[in-house]
Design an enzyme around this catalytic site. Structure first.
Site, short mmCIF file in Angstrom:
data_model
loop_
_atom_site.label_atom_id
_atom_site.label_comp_id
_atom_site.label_asym_id
_atom_site.label_seq_id
_atom_site.Cartn_x
_atom_site.Cartn_y
_atom_site.Cartn_z
N ARG A 106 0.88 -1.18 0.00
CA ARG A 106 0.00 0.00 0.00
C ARG A 106 0.91 1.23 0.00
O ARG A 106 1.75 1.39 0.89
CB ARG A 106 -0.90 0.01 1.23
CG ARG A 106 -1.60 1.36 1.41
CD ARG A 106 -2.71 1.32 2.43
NE ARG A 106 -3.88 0.63 1.88
CZ ARG A 106 -5.09 0.71 2.41
NH1 ARG A 106 -5.32 1.44 3.48
NH2 ARG A 106 -6.11 0.07 1.86
N HIS A 133 -7.51 0.72 -6.49
CA HIS A 133 -7.72 -0.14 -5.31
C HIS A 133 -8.43 -1.41 -5.79
O HIS A 133 -9.59 -1.65 -5.46
CB HIS A 133 -8.55 0.61 -4.27
CG HIS A 133 -8.49 0.04 -2.90
ND1 HIS A 133 -7.68 -1.04 -2.55
CD2 HIS A 133 -9.14 0.40 -1.74
CE1 HIS A 133 -7.85 -1.31 -1.27
NE2 HIS A 133 -8.72 -0.46 -0.76
N GLN A 136 -10.30 -3.96 -3.42
CA GLN A 136 -11.58 -3.43 -2.96
C GLN A 136 -12.69 -3.75 -3.97
O GLN A 136 -13.80 -4.16 -3.61
CB GLN A 136 -11.48 -1.92 -2.78
CG GLN A 136 -12.76 -1.28 -2.28
CD GLN A 136 -13.10 -1.71 -0.87
OE1 GLN A 136 -12.26 -1.63 0.02
NE2 GLN A 136 -14.31 -2.17 -0.64
N ASP A 224 -17.18 7.57 -1.81
CA ASP A 224 -15.98 7.40 -0.99
C ASP A 224 -15.67 8.77 -0.36
O ASP A 224 -16.31 9.78 -0.68
CB ASP A 224 -14.82 6.89 -1.87
CG ASP A 224 -13.58 6.50 -1.07
OD1 ASP A 224 -13.66 6.38 0.16
OD2 ASP A 224 -12.52 6.32 -1.70
N CYS A 262 -16.37 1.84 0.39
CA CYS A 262 -15.24 0.97 0.75
C CYS A 262 -14.86 1.07 2.21
O CYS A 262 -14.22 0.17 2.76
CB CYS A 262 -14.03 1.28 -0.13
SG CYS A 262 -13.41 2.97 0.10
N ARG A 290 -13.79 -8.36 1.62
CA ARG A 290 -12.35 -8.18 1.36
C ARG A 290 -11.60 -9.47 1.71
O ARG A 290 -10.71 -9.90 0.98
CB ARG A 290 -11.81 -7.02 2.21
CG ARG A 290 -12.32 -5.64 1.83
CD ARG A 290 -11.80 -5.20 0.48
NE ARG A 290 -10.34 -5.16 0.42
CZ ARG A 290 -9.56 -4.16 0.88
NH1 ARG A 290 -10.13 -3.10 1.41
NH2 ARG A 290 -8.25 -4.22 0.80
N1 NVA Z 1 -9.96 6.79 -1.36
C1 NVA Z 1 -9.57 6.34 -0.05
C2 NVA Z 1 -9.79 4.87 0.08
C3 NVA Z 1 -9.46 4.31 1.44
C4 NVA Z 1 -9.64 2.83 1.49
C5 NVA Z 1 -8.12 6.70 0.21
O1 NVA Z 1 -7.28 6.49 -0.68
O2 NVA Z 1 -7.81 7.19 1.29
N1 CP Z 2 -11.25 -0.06 2.34
C1 CP Z 2 -9.98 -0.12 2.79
O1 CP Z 2 -9.03 -0.41 2.04
O2 CP Z 2 -9.84 0.09 4.12
P1 CP Z 2 -8.48 0.27 4.93
O3 CP Z 2 -7.88 1.59 4.53
O4 CP Z 2 -8.89 0.23 6.36
O5 CP Z 2 -7.56 -0.86 4.58
#
Ligand code: NVA
Ligand code: CP
Length: 306
Positions: A106, A133, A136, A224, A262, A290
């Site tokens: 990540r 993502h 997801q 989101d 998500c 997930r």
């Molecule tokens: N769009 C959000 C998704 C978190 C799972 C982010 O990147 O922070």
């Molecule tokens: N939806 C998602 O990826 O959540 P986290 O940021 O908690 O991993």
């Protein structure tokens, strides 16, 4: 076989890298693994989870997935790794390839994911970048289809920021054959290169400034957060307020419309509490899925019989 006489390494980087049959196979596998959660498919295998950004769902679901499949994980944040002190991504990939069987990353630097995959001799999984993502989306499609049957041909509405999750929804729309109606302010649209790609793939993607138009008759409404982890935390997100998912907006969607998110969610910003906690919402099924979707990805990347 590659030039070294080894079979090519499978990665899971983006939905666009796969054909529909492969993604469908993964969803079928996910549903099977959901019915039979503990199976020794990955005994003795180790997954490295590399986090340069925070996580709740991704971390816990990958950890539990590996344990239930008989394997193990090692978790590293950028504070733990020499990567955070200037070791190259390529060297990190080469070294981890000698210890573990797969790597999930990540990051908010998509080039790091690409570089990791280019230099690893083991599978690399995208656990979220600023651009996508995909894990997801596998959970999201699984969730929609569990509740409402095949997503192919259905109308799905995305409201709000054209962020990483939105971009993976575009790729999903192409590969799974549904119509995606995206309503975003002009300064938050998905990138034009992605719009061009979707058009070239023959996708049914509509972009509008009008949230009601996007939601009209939709089988699911998705949103989101206003400020993603890769954004400046002080981002001016006021233009997104007009795209908040409210009960009035859900009333324009199909009578049995689902609400997806998500998570993590910000009640009162991108969605009102009565929607996310209401009859439309399947957000905790999404979060659970997930686990099942990622087990399928892991078993497919690493397992001998998947
Ligand atoms: N769009 C959000 C998704 C978190 C799972 C982010 O990147 O922070
Ligand atoms: N939806 C998602 O990826 O959540 P986290 O940021 O908690 O991993």
């Amino acid at each position: 076989m590659n030039q070294l006489g080894r079979p090519p390494v499978r990665h899971f980087l983006d939905l666009r890298d796969f054909d529909t049959a492969t993604l469908r196979h993964l969803l079928t596998l996910a549903a099977q693994l959901k019915r039979h959660p503990v199976q020794p498919l990955l005994t003795g295998r180790t997954l490295a989870l590399l986090f340069e950004k925070p996580s709740t769902r991704t971390r816990v679901s990958f950890e539990v997935a590996m344990r239930q499949l008989g394997g193990a994980v090692t978790v590293l944040t950028d504070r733990d790794m020499q990567l955070g002190r200037g070791e190259t991504v390529a060297d990190t990939a080469r070294v981890l390839s000698r210890y573990v069987d797969a790597i999930m990353l990540r990051t908010d630097r998509v080039w790091k994911l690409t570089e990791l995959a280019a230099h690893a001799t083991i599978p690399v999984i995208n656990g979220l970048t600023e651009a996508s993502h995909p894990c997801q989306l596998m959970a999201d499609i699984l969730t929609f289809e569990e509740h409402r049957g095949p997503i192919e041909g259905r109308k799905i509405a995305w409201l709000g920021d054209g962020n990483n999750v939105a971009r993976s929804w575009v790729e999903a729309a192409i590969r799974f054959g549904f119509t995606l109606h995206m309503a975003s302010p002009a300064d938050c649209e998905i990138p034009s290169a992605l719009q061009d790609w979707a058009r070239a793939e023959g996708g049914q993607i509509t972009i509008t400034r009008n949230p009601e138009e996007a939601a009209e008759g939709a089988a699911a409404v998705v949103t989101d957060c206003w400020v993603s982890m890769s954004d400046d935390p002080g981002r001016d997100a006021r233009s997104l307020a007009a795209y908040r998912v409210t009960a009035d907006l859900m009333a324009r969607a199909a009578p049995d419309a689902l609400f997806l998110h998500c998570l993590p969610a910000h009640r009162g910003e991108e969605v009102t509490s009565d929607v996310i906690d209401g009859r439309w919402s399947v957000v905790f099924d999404e979060a659970e899925n997930r686990l099942h979707a990622q087990k399928a990805i892991l078993a497919w990347l690493l397992g001998d019989r998947c």
